[in-house]
Each structure stands twice: as structure tokens, then as C-alpha cells.
Write a protein that holds these residues in place. Structure first.
Motif, PDB file in Angstrom:
ATOM      1  N   LEU A 174       0.810  -1.220   0.000  1.00  0.00           N
ATOM      2  CA  LEU A 174       0.000   0.000   0.000  1.00  0.00           C
ATOM      3  C   LEU A 174       0.843   1.271   0.000  1.00  0.00           C
ATOM      4  CD1 LEU A 174      -2.751  -1.027   2.594  1.00  0.00           C
ATOM      5  CD2 LEU A 174      -2.892  -1.123   0.111  1.00  0.00           C
ATOM      6  N   ARG A 175       2.143   1.117   0.086  1.00  0.00           N
ATOM      7  CA  ARG A 175       3.020   2.282   0.220  1.00  0.00           C
ATOM      8  C   ARG A 175       2.814   3.284  -0.913  1.00  0.00           C
ATOM      9  NH1 ARG A 175       7.394   2.990   3.188  1.00  0.00           N
ATOM     10  NH2 ARG A 175       7.461   0.763   3.668  1.00  0.00           N
ATOM     11  N   SER A 176       2.843   2.812  -2.135  1.00  0.00           N
ATOM     12  CA  SER A 176       2.749   3.709  -3.287  1.00  0.00           C
ATOM     13  C   SER A 176       1.410   4.438  -3.351  1.00  0.00           C
ATOM     14  CB  SER A 176       2.971   2.913  -4.578  1.00  0.00           C
ATOM     15  OG  SER A 176       2.803   3.743  -5.712  1.00  0.00           O
ATOM     16  N   VAL A 177       0.330   3.693  -3.193  1.00  0.00           N
ATOM     17  CA  VAL A 177      -0.990   4.316  -3.334  1.00  0.00           C
ATOM     18  C   VAL A 177      -1.284   5.262  -2.170  1.00  0.00           C
ATOM     19  CG1 VAL A 177      -2.373   2.530  -2.163  1.00  0.00           C
ATOM     20  CG2 VAL A 177      -3.355   3.841  -4.071  1.00  0.00           C
ATOM     21  N   LEU A 178      -0.776   4.965  -0.992  1.00  0.00           N
ATOM     22  CA  LEU A 178      -0.970   5.884   0.134  1.00  0.00           C
ATOM     23  C   LEU A 178      -0.195   7.179  -0.091  1.00  0.00           C
ATOM     24  CD1 LEU A 178      -0.904   3.437   3.180  1.00  0.00           C
ATOM     25  CD2 LEU A 178      -2.879   4.598   2.183  1.00  0.00           C
ATOM     26  N   GLY A 179       0.926   7.088  -0.782  1.00  0.00           N
ATOM     27  CA  GLY A 179       1.651   8.293  -1.167  1.00  0.00           C
ATOM     28  C   GLY A 179       0.820   9.160  -2.099  1.00  0.00           C
ATOM     29  N   LYS A 180       0.049   8.513  -2.971  1.00  0.00           N
ATOM     30  CA  LYS A 180      -0.823   9.256  -3.885  1.00  0.00           C
ATOM     31  C   LYS A 180      -1.947   9.952  -3.119  1.00  0.00           C
ATOM     32  CE  LYS A 180       0.014   6.157  -7.797  1.00  0.00           C
ATOM     33  NZ  LYS A 180      -0.600   5.183  -8.740  1.00  0.00           N
ATOM     34  N   ALA A 181      -2.463   9.293  -2.081  1.00  0.00           N
ATOM     35  CA  ALA A 181      -3.499   9.921  -1.264  1.00  0.00           C
ATOM     36  C   ALA A 181      -2.952  11.177  -0.595  1.00  0.00           C
ATOM     37  CB  ALA A 181      -4.014   8.939  -0.217  1.00  0.00           C
ATOM     38  N   LYS A 182      -1.723  11.091  -0.120  1.00  0.00           N
ATOM     39  CA  LYS A 182      -1.094  12.249   0.517  1.00  0.00           C
ATOM     40  C   LYS A 182      -0.940  13.391  -0.484  1.00  0.00           C
ATOM     41  CE  LYS A 182       2.397  11.267   3.083  1.00  0.00           C
ATOM     42  NZ  LYS A 182       3.783  10.914   3.496  1.00  0.00           N
ATOM     43  N   GLN A 183      -0.496  13.057  -1.693  1.00  0.00           N
ATOM     44  CA  GLN A 183      -0.332  14.072  -2.727  1.00  0.00           C
ATOM     45  C   GLN A 183      -1.663  14.735  -3.082  1.00  0.00           C
ATOM     46  OE1 GLN A 183       1.558  12.013  -5.971  1.00  0.00           O
ATOM     47  NE2 GLN A 183       3.523  11.826  -4.920  1.00  0.00           N
ATOM     48  N   ALA A 184      -2.742  13.950  -2.991  1.00  0.00           N
ATOM     49  CA  ALA A 184      -4.071  14.480  -3.293  1.00  0.00           C
ATOM     50  C   ALA A 184      -4.657  15.276  -2.137  1.00  0.00           C
ATOM     51  CB  ALA A 184      -5.007  13.333  -3.676  1.00  0.00           C
ATOM     52  N   GLY A 185      -3.963  15.325  -1.003  1.00  0.00           N
ATOM     53  CA  GLY A 185      -4.441  16.067   0.150  1.00  0.00           C
ATOM     54  C   GLY A 185      -5.548  15.375   0.910  1.00  0.00           C
ATOM     55  N   ILE A 186      -5.639  14.049   0.760  1.00  0.00           N
ATOM     56  CA  ILE A 186      -6.672  13.282   1.456  1.00  0.00           C
ATOM     57  C   ILE A 186      -6.077  12.695   2.733  1.00  0.00           C
ATOM     58  CG2 ILE A 186      -8.249  11.305   1.332  1.00  0.00           C
ATOM     59  CD1 ILE A 186      -8.266  11.648  -1.707  1.00  0.00           C
ATOM     60  N   PRO A 187      -6.589  13.059   3.907  1.00  0.00           N
ATOM     61  CA  PRO A 187      -6.045  12.496   5.151  1.00  0.00           C
ATOM     62  C   PRO A 187      -6.369  11.009   5.254  1.00  0.00           C
ATOM     63  CG  PRO A 187      -8.006  13.804   5.601  1.00  0.00           C
ATOM     64  CD  PRO A 187      -7.689  14.017   4.155  1.00  0.00           C
ATOM     65  N   VAL A 188      -5.408  10.258   5.748  1.00  0.00           N
ATOM     66  CA  VAL A 188      -5.556   8.812   5.894  1.00  0.00           C
ATOM     67  C   VAL A 188      -5.234   8.424   7.326  1.00  0.00           C
ATOM     68  CG1 VAL A 188      -4.844   6.537   5.071  1.00  0.00           C
ATOM     69  CG2 VAL A 188      -4.841   8.491   3.494  1.00  0.00           C
ATOM     70  N   VAL A 189      -6.080   7.597   7.931  1.00  0.00           N
ATOM     71  CA  VAL A 189      -5.797   7.037   9.248  1.00  0.00           C
ATOM     72  C   VAL A 189      -5.719   5.522   9.122  1.00  0.00           C
ATOM     73  CG1 VAL A 189      -6.941   8.945  10.433  1.00  0.00           C
ATOM     74  CG2 VAL A 189      -8.233   6.851   9.945  1.00  0.00           C
ATOM     75  N   GLY A 190      -4.982   4.908  10.020  1.00  0.00           N
ATOM     76  CA  GLY A 190      -4.865   3.459  10.044  1.00  0.00           C
ATOM     77  C   GLY A 190      -5.629   2.878  11.212  1.00  0.00           C
ATOM     78  N   LEU A 191      -6.034   1.632  11.059  1.00  0.00           N
ATOM     79  CA  LEU A 191      -6.705   0.941  12.148  1.00  0.00           C
ATOM     80  C   LEU A 191      -6.380  -0.540  12.095  1.00  0.00           C
ATOM     81  CD1 LEU A 191     -10.453   0.213  11.403  1.00  0.00           C
ATOM     82  CD2 LEU A 191      -9.013   1.374   9.728  1.00  0.00           C
ATOM     83  N   ASN A 192      -6.412  -1.163  13.260  1.00  0.00           N
ATOM     84  CA  ASN A 192      -6.289  -2.608  13.430  1.00  0.00           C
ATOM     85  C   ASN A 192      -4.906  -3.160  13.135  1.00  0.00           C
ATOM     86  OD1 ASN A 192      -6.703  -5.534  11.952  1.00  0.00           O
ATOM     87  ND2 ASN A 192      -7.823  -5.330  13.869  1.00  0.00           N
ATOM     88  N   SER A 193      -4.445  -3.095  11.905  1.00  0.00           N
ATOM     89  CA  SER A 193      -3.148  -3.674  11.525  1.00  0.00           C
ATOM     90  C   SER A 193      -2.231  -2.586  10.993  1.00  0.00           C
ATOM     91  CB  SER A 193      -3.331  -4.745  10.444  1.00  0.00           C
ATOM     92  OG  SER A 193      -4.046  -5.848  10.932  1.00  0.00           O
ATOM     93  N   GLY A 194      -0.973  -2.654  11.418  1.00  0.00           N
ATOM     94  CA  GLY A 194       0.002  -1.720  10.884  1.00  0.00           C
ATOM     95  C   GLY A 194       0.605  -0.761  11.885  1.00  0.00           C
ATOM     96  N   LEU A 195       0.570  -1.109  13.163  1.00  0.00           N
ATOM     97  CA  LEU A 195       1.097  -0.205  14.176  1.00  0.00           C
ATOM     98  C   LEU A 195       2.570   0.127  13.944  1.00  0.00           C
ATOM     99  CD1 LEU A 195       0.301   0.009  17.869  1.00  0.00           C
ATOM    100  CD2 LEU A 195       2.696  -0.275  17.257  1.00  0.00           C
ATOM    101  N   ALA A 196       3.330  -0.821  13.424  1.00  0.00           N
ATOM    102  CA  ALA A 196       4.758  -0.588  13.214  1.00  0.00           C
ATOM    103  C   ALA A 196       5.037   0.236  11.959  1.00  0.00           C
ATOM    104  CB  ALA A 196       5.487  -1.930  13.117  1.00  0.00           C
ATOM    105  N   ASP A 197       4.027   0.438  11.125  1.00  0.00           N
ATOM    106  CA  ASP A 197       4.282   1.063   9.821  1.00  0.00           C
ATOM    107  C   ASP A 197       3.488   2.336   9.550  1.00  0.00           C
ATOM    108  OD1 ASP A 197       6.003  -1.059   8.252  1.00  0.00           O
ATOM    109  OD2 ASP A 197       4.454  -2.193   9.290  1.00  0.00           O
ATOM    110  N   TRP A 198       2.494   2.666  10.372  1.00  0.00           N
ATOM    111  CA  TRP A 198       1.621   3.782  10.011  1.00  0.00           C
ATOM    112  C   TRP A 198       2.352   5.108   9.907  1.00  0.00           C
ATOM    113  CZ3 TRP A 198       0.233   7.969  13.276  1.00  0.00           C
ATOM    114  CH2 TRP A 198       0.670   7.870  14.598  1.00  0.00           C
ATOM    115  N   LYS A 199       3.310   5.340  10.800  1.00  0.00           N
ATOM    116  CA  LYS A 199       4.064   6.593  10.736  1.00  0.00           C
ATOM    117  C   LYS A 199       4.982   6.622   9.516  1.00  0.00           C
ATOM    118  CE  LYS A 199       5.635   6.548  15.004  1.00  0.00           C
ATOM    119  NZ  LYS A 199       6.371   6.976  16.212  1.00  0.00           N
TER     120      LYS A 199
END
Length: 340
Positions: free
Chosen positions: A125-150
Motif C-alpha cells: 500500500l506504500r505507493s498508493v498511500l503516497g498518492k493519497a497524501k499528494q491528493a491532500g486526502i487524510p488517511v488514518v490506520g486501524l487494526n493492523s500496521g502499528l509498526a508502519d503507520w508513521k
């Protein structure tokens, strides 16, 4: 830097919700949860009066596999928050990380106001989440990914530290006298599940072996656990990583006539009943309803007031908490409603 990504989000002007349920239905299941009337109660029995704020669209994207009831509870929490916050909630799910990435891209294309996503396989999901950031869309994580969300630049994270939960589980096994256990992993490559078993192994004083099963095929899960119990009669505990797999493993134990006991991560209505009956010894509750609720509510707060929890550095932990015969009665009423 995570903090710089937050700054970009804060500078962006809140977008008018352009997505429709029909447009995103092609990517998954659509749920117009913001449609409840004022004071209508959701499944938890809590009044769901709508906030007097602009209508938002939030995409919730998870790695739910077909038949995994855990995610129904996550979704109910998200729907309750959406009803309160005047949010159109669009839900999509697939255990395949590539499909999950496609759902995120669809949400970006539809210009949603926020995205909540699980990170069971964060690299995909790294690449597509970068696209969300570029689009100015805030993203939050839940359940899985505590070591990677930041690392992935997400705004917030709501969930359980799986390693900590696993370590607590291992100590609980020591306390009940377990000596030899198997940890049943129902989805290979899911980092959260691996962290759970690794955590158990870290503190468990007995021996622990990982047992991989096909979590999308319950008859196969049952036959694999059954075969393992027949092969090794010294196994005294089966550790599962989800409530449905605990119930299936309990059936395998019964059919083999062995001495093994079942303990698990996560709850559902059937699981709390099994604890009451003694079919399952104990469970770890990470409060999935709360994870879904906080993810949607967190995005609403950010879009309307610039709030975000933990200073963008600390997660909001929703577990672990143990449920056994001593306290299951207090949880069962909520489980009956499908919210625990």
C-alpha cells in the motif's frame, strides 16, 4: 517526515464530498451510514443524532476475508460514528493486498474526504498511500500496521500493539499451566498475525509451533488442526488469532478427544458463549467496534477542527484486555448486540 505530511493536510482546504455510493460500489460494499435520523439508535443502543457539519465521504478499506465476523464489528463501530458525524461511509474489503490498494486508488479517484485503512501488508500500500497524501486526502490506520503507520505518513492509528498483546497472551498461558502449544496463523504474510505469535513465543515458557491454515476455507482449517492434534498428543493448547478459528479449533479438539484447550485473540457473540461454557478458555479483546468508531470519528474531527490524536506520533491503543470466565458475563450483553 510524518509531521510535515500533517502540515500539508492542515493547509489543504476541506473538499466537498464528491463520491457517491454507486460510484464506489464497484470497488466494494457501499454503506450510507450517515442516513440515520436524529436520535435514531445504532446497534450499540447509543443515540445517533447527526452533527451539524458539512456532509463528508469516508472510505473504510480493510483486509476482511469472506466470513470473518470480526470485521462486521469494526464496520458497526464505523457506521455508528458515521451516523453521528453526518458522514457517508463507503466500505470495501479484500484480503488480497493488491485489491486493497486498488480500493484506495478508487477512493482517491472519487475525491473522498478521508480514508481509513488497515495495513496487514503495508508494503503493498506504500505507493498508493503516497498518492493519497499528494491528493491532500487524510488517511488514518486501524487494526493492523502499528509498526508502519508513521512510516507511511498516516495521520493517526487506532488499534492494538500486537507484539504486546502476544506477550501478555504468553504470560497468560504460563498462568494456566500450558506446556506445549500451536499458534494457528490463518493468513500468511499478515504482519499483525505473525507479531501475535512472535509475542506469545517471547514470554511463553513452554514450546510454541506455528501452524499455517487457509483461513478462507473453514473445513480445511478444521482438518489441518485435527491432523496436528492427532500427530502430537502432547499439545495442550491451541492458540488461534480470530474468534471463528477458535470455534473451529474447538470442534477439532472435541472430535479428536484430546486434552488440548483453545484460547484465542478477538471476540464475537459465539466466542463469548464458548467461554461461558468452557469450550474456549480465554480470549484477548482488542475492541474492534472502538477501532472502527475512532477511525471515522478521528477523520471527522480532523476535517472539521484540525484535531488529531497522539500529536501524530503516538497510536491510540484499544487493547489488549483478557476475557475469561471471571468477566465474560459483563461482555456478553454487548457481544449479543454484535458490538463486542
Amino acid at each position: 517526515m510524518v509531521r510535515s505530511s500533517h502540515a500539508r493536510f492542515r493547509r489543504s482546504t476541506p473538499a466537498v464530498a464528491l463520491a457517491t455510493a454507486a460510484a464506489l460500489a464497484l470497488a466494494g460494499c457501499s454503506s450510507d451510514s450517515g442516513g440515520k435520523k436524529a436520535d435514531e439508535k445504532d446497534d450499540s443502543g447509543v443515540s445517533a443524532g447527526r452533527a451539524n457539519t458539512p456532509r463528508l465521504t469516508v472510505a473504510l478499506i480493510t483486509h476482511q476475508a469472506p466470513g470473518d465476523t470480526f470485521w462486521d464489528i469494526v464496520r458497526k463501530g464505523a457506521e455508528a460514528a458515521a451516523a453521528k458525524d453526518n458522514v457517508k461511509l463507503v466500505y470495501s474489503a479484500d484480503p488480497n493486498a493488491g485489491n486493497q490498494a486498488n480500493f484506495v486508488q478508487n477512493a482517491i479517484d472519487q475525491k473522498v474526504d478521508g480514508i481509513a485503512v488497515t495495513l496487514a501488508k503495508p508494503g503493498a500500500l506504500r505507493s498508493v498511500l503516497g498518492k493519497a497524501k499528494q491528493a491532500g486526502i487524510p488517511v488514518v490506520g486501524l487494526n493492523s500496521g502499528l509498526a508502519d503507520w508513521k512510516k507511511l505518513g498516516l495521520l493517526e492509528f487506532f488499534g492494538q500493539d500486537e507484539s504486546v498483546a502476544g506477550e501478555a497472551f504468553g504470560r497468560k498461558l504460563n498462568g494456566v499451566g500450558a506446556k506445549k502449544a500451536v499458534c494457528v496463523i490463518h493468513e500468511q504474510g499478515n504482519v499483525g498475525l505473525t507479531q501475535r505469535c512472535d509475542g506469545v513465543r517471547k514470554t511463553f515458557e513452554g514450546s510454541l509451533e506455528n501452524l499455517y491454515v487457509n483461513g478462507t476455507d473453514m473445513p480445511s482449517v478444521k482438518s489441518t488442526v485435527t491432523a496436528k492434534l492427532k500427530q502430537d498428543g502432547d499439545i495442550d493448547h491451541v492458540v488461534t488469532l480470530g474468534a471463528p478459528f477458535a470455534m473451529t479449533s474447538a470442534q477439532a479438539v472435541e472430535e479428536t478427544g484430546g486434552k488440548a484447550k483453545v484460547a484465542t485473540f478477538d471476540l464475537n457473540k459465539d466466542l463469548t458463549g464458548a467461554i461461558e461454557k468452557g469450550t474456549v478458555e480465554f480470549a484477548v479483546d482488542q475492541q474492534p467496534y472502538l477501532q472502527g468508531y475512532l477511525a471515522v470519528d478521528g477523520l471527522w474531527l480532523y476535517k472539521n477542527n484540525g484535531n488529531y490524536t497522539g500529536g501524530g506520533e503516538q497510536p491510540v491503543l484499544t487493547g489488549p484486555a483478557f476475557v475469561d470466565k471471571s468477566n465474560v458475563a459483563a461482555v456478553s450483553a454487548y457481544a449479543e448486540k454484535g458490538t463486542r
